[in-house]
Design a protein around this motif. Structure first.
Motif, short mmCIF file in Angstrom:
data_model
loop_
_atom_site.label_atom_id
_atom_site.label_comp_id
_atom_site.label_asym_id
_atom_site.label_seq_id
_atom_site.Cartn_x
_atom_site.Cartn_y
_atom_site.Cartn_z
N ASN A 167 38.67 41.49 38.09
CA ASN A 167 37.78 42.70 37.07
C ASN A 167 38.43 43.68 36.88
N ASN A 168 38.61 44.91 35.70
CA ASN A 168 38.80 46.08 36.13
C ASN A 168 38.96 46.68 37.42
N PRO A 169 39.38 47.07 38.03
CA PRO A 169 38.30 48.02 39.61
C PRO A 169 37.17 48.30 38.97
N ARG A 170 36.38 48.04 40.30
CA ARG A 170 34.45 49.04 40.57
C ARG A 170 34.44 50.16 40.57
N THR A 171 33.77 50.51 40.78
CA THR A 171 33.09 51.51 41.07
C THR A 171 32.46 51.04 42.30
N ARG A 172 32.86 51.09 43.88
CA ARG A 172 32.02 50.86 44.77
C ARG A 172 31.16 52.01 45.90
N HIS A 173 29.43 51.46 45.49
CA HIS A 173 29.07 52.89 46.48
C HIS A 173 28.22 51.57 47.82
N ASN A 188 45.71 43.75 38.56
CA ASN A 188 46.59 43.86 37.68
C ASN A 188 47.84 44.29 39.45
N ILE A 189 46.80 44.42 40.03
CA ILE A 189 48.09 45.04 40.86
C ILE A 189 48.97 43.61 42.09
N ILE A 248 42.85 53.38 36.78
CA ILE A 248 42.81 51.57 36.28
C ILE A 248 43.53 50.52 37.34
N ALA A 249 43.24 51.16 38.35
CA ALA A 249 44.24 50.25 39.64
C ALA A 249 44.25 50.22 41.05
N TYR A 250 44.13 49.50 41.42
CA TYR A 250 44.14 50.06 43.25
C TYR A 250 43.80 49.08 44.40
#
Length: 500
Positions: free
Chosen positions: A5-11, A77-78, A432-434
């Motif tokens: 999925n799209n990059p997500r916030t990871r806490h 997307n990477i 938008i990507a990582y």
């Protein structure tokens, strides 16, 4: 592991209160020393973390909150096309430059040249042993320029370490002829005050000007006296590089007394580095502009006369910035992204204890015209994925991804990996990507991760301090137009006009 999925916030669920009380207090109260610039300036080693931090790192890996040791994760997307491990050199990998089908990769032991005509299978063309600390590298035509920022007994590539307190010690710029990429030839050297931590090129037809960034003077250093507060300007004749010489030393922060006129640092501004020069300068020759990241200050200056750069505006952030490290213009030259290297690249700052505004990017709009232009702060950007407390992570080197009408860049974050983010809206930047690897260790804080991540002719290239040279392919409708932009040469600190 690939995230679909799209990059997500990871806490991560950490002992935030304890971590904040310890790490943040240490970084703030240490004063200028808290911002030791770039890992490896002091001997590389391993720092044992607390048992609780080590346990939290292992628990976070077990739960899938962070990738496992050396595990690779990335957004959908990477694509990771290639990794070329270190070969002859054991030192830290550093900066990158590009020319035609070649990539030039710095290392504390020297530099390496890759043939990247097939991005899926880069091939080593040459490895040049020439120890000199960071060995910041750039290229122009048949010349390669290498920064030496460790005190040596002479200017040769066989030199050994020697204290800066000795007058005979040498630091500065080295120049190589790279007309034969397989056999670079060392042709000239220029000593500069306080050495050369980084450098930036202002290329012209007959000459190349080099802006040399250096700092940390001492009354005990014969060739690096306080207040310093300026940059060395070297003129290199293309047809006679052996005649290269310092032609000016403009003082960017004039002031009375031994402390000069830049940010005084602590104790006046706790946790902020005292300005004694610049860490990095990015020039935009097409607009006759440059942006300087200068320890405790950010500056904008005119380079209409490259031998005599002129400061237009100067800003400070004594709340969230500890060490102004580098700068990137957007294509229209109405924005600058400055980076804060909190902890000097050797600390774990991508966590809940430090938060989203420290060790981050600062986005500034450029408003006004001519010499009346001003830098106006708009927002901070920091990667949304928190890292283990055994991972050095902070904002570091990146470049624009050339998309008309958009402001998008790719950036290295050490063990935070590689981030692609959009700052078209200066006040609301978005990732938008990582791409990232898991921690090098769950028991010790070891220096590693991406030093530089740059976009060049359709691909992202990253020089990982420990793991080697990576090639990434970004496939996204928002960035795909950049694939049509082709450059003959790229030194990121000499930003091109991508659409000229």
């Amino acid at each position: 592991m690939t995230l679909l999925n799209n990059p997500r916030t990871r806490h991560r669920r950490l002992g935030v209160a304890v971590a904040a009380a310890g790490l943040l207090a240490a970084l703030l109260t240490a004063g200028p020393a808290a911002a030791t610039p770039d890992p490896g300036d002091s001997p590389a080693g391993q720092e044992q973390v607390s048992k609780s931090d080590a346990a939290e790192a292992r628990a976070a890996i077990a739960s899938g909150e962070i990738p496992g040791k050396d595990e690779i994760v990335h957004s959908d997307n990477i694509e990771h096309l290639a990794n070329i491990p270190k070969e002859a050199f054991t030192g830290l990998n550093s900066d990158l430059a590009f020319q035609g089908k070649y990539a030039f990769a710095g290392n504390y032991d020297g530099f390496r040249i890759f043939d990247i005509s097939n991005p899926k299978a880069p091939r080593t063309v040459a490895q040049v042993l020439c120890p000199g600390s960071q060995n910041d590298v750039s290229v122009s035509g048949n010349l390669l320029f290498l920064s030496t920022d460790s005190s040596r007994n002479d200017n040769s590539c066989n030199s050994t370490s020697q204290p800066a307190t000795e007058k005979s010690s040498w630091e500065g710029m080295k120049i190589f002829d790279i007309s034969d990429k397989a056999n670079p030839k060392y042709v000239a050297a220029v000593e500069t005050a306080c050495g050369s931590h980084t450098h930036s090129l202002v290329p012209e037809r007959k000459n190349v000007y080099i802006y040399v960034s250096s700092y940390s003077p001492s009354a005990t250093f014969p060739d690096c006296q306080p207040p310093h507060d300026g940059i060395s300007v070297i003129k290199v004749p293309r047809n006679a590089p052996e005649e290269a010489a310092v032609v000016n030393f403009p003082v960017l922060f004039p002031g009375e007394g031994p402390d000069g006129g830049g940010n005084p640092g602590g104790p006046t501004n706790p946790g902020v580095s005292k300005t004694t020069g610049c860490h990095d300068i990015t020039v935009l020759p097409s607009k006759d502009l440059a942006a300087g990241a200068c320890m405790g200050d950010g500056i904008l200056f005119s380079i209409k006369d490259p031998e005599h750069p002129k400061v237009i505006d100067q800003v400070e952030d004594n709340v969230n910035f500890a060490f102004w490290h580098s700068a990137t213009f957007n294509q229209k030259a109405n924005k600058v992204v400055f980076t804060d290297e909190l902890g000097g690249g050797g600390a774990a700052t991508c966590n809940a204890a430090i938060g989203p505004n420290r060790g981050a990017d600062g986005i500034y709009d450029i408003v006004g015209k001519g010499d009346d232009r001003k830098l106006v702060f708009k927002s901070y950007y920091k990667i949304p994925r928190q890292q283990a407390d055994t991972e050095n992570c902070v904002a570091h080197n990146g470049s624009l991804i050339p998309v008309k009408g958009k402001d998008i860049m790719v950036q290295a974050w050490y063990q935070g990996g590689v981030s692609v983010w959009d700052f078209t809206d200066s006040a609301n930047p978005q990732e938008i990507a990582y791409f990232e690897r898991g921690p090098l260790s769950t028991d010790t804080l070891q220096v590693g991760g991406s030093w530089s991540a740059y976009y060049y002719n359709g691909y992202i290239y990253s020089n990982d301090i420990a793991k080697g040279f990576d090639v990434l392919k970004l496939s996204d409708r928002r960035t795909d137009p950049a694939k049509w932009v082709r450059l003959r040469e790229l030194n990121v600190q000499t930003q091109p006009d991508y659409f000229d």
